[in-house]
Design a protein around this motif. Structure first.
Motif, PDB file in Angstrom:
ATOM      1  N   ALA A 174      -8.245 -20.106  -3.835  1.00  0.00           N
ATOM      2  CA  ALA A 174      -6.983 -20.463  -4.478  1.00  0.00           C
ATOM      3  C   ALA A 174      -6.363 -21.656  -3.779  1.00  0.00           C
ATOM      4  O   ALA A 174      -6.330 -21.733  -2.542  1.00  0.00           O
ATOM      5  CB  ALA A 174      -6.035 -19.279  -4.462  1.00  0.00           C
ATOM      6  N   SER A 191      -2.096 -20.603  -5.511  1.00  0.00           N
ATOM      7  CA  SER A 191      -1.344 -19.615  -4.741  1.00  0.00           C
ATOM      8  C   SER A 191       0.009 -20.187  -4.340  1.00  0.00           C
ATOM      9  O   SER A 191       0.157 -21.396  -4.135  1.00  0.00           O
ATOM     10  CB  SER A 191      -2.130 -19.212  -3.484  1.00  0.00           C
ATOM     11  N   ASP A 236       5.074 -13.745  -3.758  1.00  0.00           N
ATOM     12  CA  ASP A 236       3.893 -14.576  -3.545  1.00  0.00           C
ATOM     13  C   ASP A 236       2.792 -14.112  -4.489  1.00  0.00           C
ATOM     14  O   ASP A 236       2.456 -12.919  -4.523  1.00  0.00           O
ATOM     15  CB  ASP A 236       3.399 -14.465  -2.095  1.00  0.00           C
ATOM     16  N   ILE A 238      -1.020 -15.267  -6.860  1.00  0.00           N
ATOM     17  CA  ILE A 238      -2.110 -16.176  -7.206  1.00  0.00           C
ATOM     18  C   ILE A 238      -2.232 -16.133  -8.722  1.00  0.00           C
ATOM     19  O   ILE A 238      -2.361 -15.052  -9.309  1.00  0.00           O
ATOM     20  CB  ILE A 238      -3.442 -15.771  -6.550  1.00  0.00           C
ATOM     21  N   GLN A 263       0.632 -10.932  -4.213  1.00  0.00           N
ATOM     22  CA  GLN A 263       0.052 -10.949  -2.861  1.00  0.00           C
ATOM     23  C   GLN A 263       0.851 -10.163  -1.838  1.00  0.00           C
ATOM     24  O   GLN A 263       0.324  -9.796  -0.805  1.00  0.00           O
ATOM     25  CB  GLN A 263      -0.075 -12.398  -2.384  1.00  0.00           C
TER      26      GLN A 263
END
Length: 264
Positions: A174, A191, A236, A238, A263
């Motif tokens: 990512a 990301s 957070d 992706i 994430q």
């Protein structure tokens, strides 16, 4: 059946035979979960273009649902890593003249006028799942074609856990949203943190810094019933999908929550 088919393909060149048998063996368990509830049409393969696109003898181009494999060289751009391996893997499973089963989903054609289908071998192997499980492509879902989405992403988790193919290659890690070049195009995983959310008449917007925004069409908001996009602010993630450049900013359309990995 698998043993017999592998024995037959040992007459082929060794590398091809081993690849073919490895794919069949690895897919055996996954195929049981990803079997078709019906086959809408059977057709004959005329050519394999890459890991997720074939041409039939009636000249239709079929783009496989649920998978995105590395791009072959085109438009002056070099091939992506593992593109040839993904293409060869599909050619081993689908030699020219093979009969395939097509299981259609809600949307049968994309904006390139290619036929969209879940594609099966005569033995019932789900080709997208087989290639995903071997690390030759990413699982994707583009609403409204959401049939078997859980199965395809289970196949991907197996490939990731075993670090097969794309999951062991630095090229496919990512890319940080904050440093994403403005010339970025095509399929990519990015990301970063959702720094802001917004709404327009047709879309929900998730900003990942100042470089890129995720666009969630309101027409597909029902897919996010259990994961409202607004709740991702400050998280957070992706995101995976196709990046384009519009109005001085990179954009990625996301139509299903499976294309987002939280994430934190």
């Amino acid at each position: 059946m698998l043993h017999g088919m592998c024995r037959y393909h040992k007459r082929a060149p060794l590398v091809g035979a081993l690849l073919f048998c490895a794919l069949l063996t690895a897919q055996a368990a996954g195929a049981q979960e990803c079997t078709a509830d019906r086959i809408d049409e059977r057709a004959v393969v005329e050519a394999v273009f890459d890991g997720d696109t074939i041409r039939l003898t009636d000249r239709r181009i079929v783009r496989f649902i649920a998978i995105n494999t590395p791009e072959q060289a085109h438009s002056g751009q070099p091939a992506e890593p593992l593109a040839e391996q993904a293409t060869q893997a599909l050619r081993e499973l689908l030699p020219v003249g093979s009969t395939v089963g097509l299981r259609f989903d809600t949307q049968r054609q994309d904006h390139h006028r290619r036929t969209l289908a879940h594609v099966y071998t005569e033995q019932g192997i789900n080709l997208s799942a087989a290639l995903i499980e071997q690390g030759y492509g990413f699982a994707i879902v583009v609403a409204p074609n959401t049939w078997q989405v859980d199965c395809y992403f289970r196949a991907e988790r197996q490939a990731r856990a075993a670090r097969r193919g794309i999951w062991s290659h630095a090229y496919y890690k990512a890319k940080p949203a904050a440093t994403l070049p403005s010339e970025t195009r095509g399929f990519v995983r990015i990301s970063g943190r959702v720094t802001d959310t917004g709404k327009s008449r047709k879309n929900i917007w998730l900003d990942m810094g100042t470089q890129i925004a995720l666009k969630i069409p309101r027409t597909h908001l029902q897919q996010f019933a259990d994961q409202p996009p607004e709740n991702l602010s400050g998280r957070d993630i992706i995101a995976r999908g196709w990046v384009s450049f519009y109005n001085d900013k990179l954009r990625m359309t996301v139509s299903h929550p499976a294309m987002l990995e939280i994430q934190d």
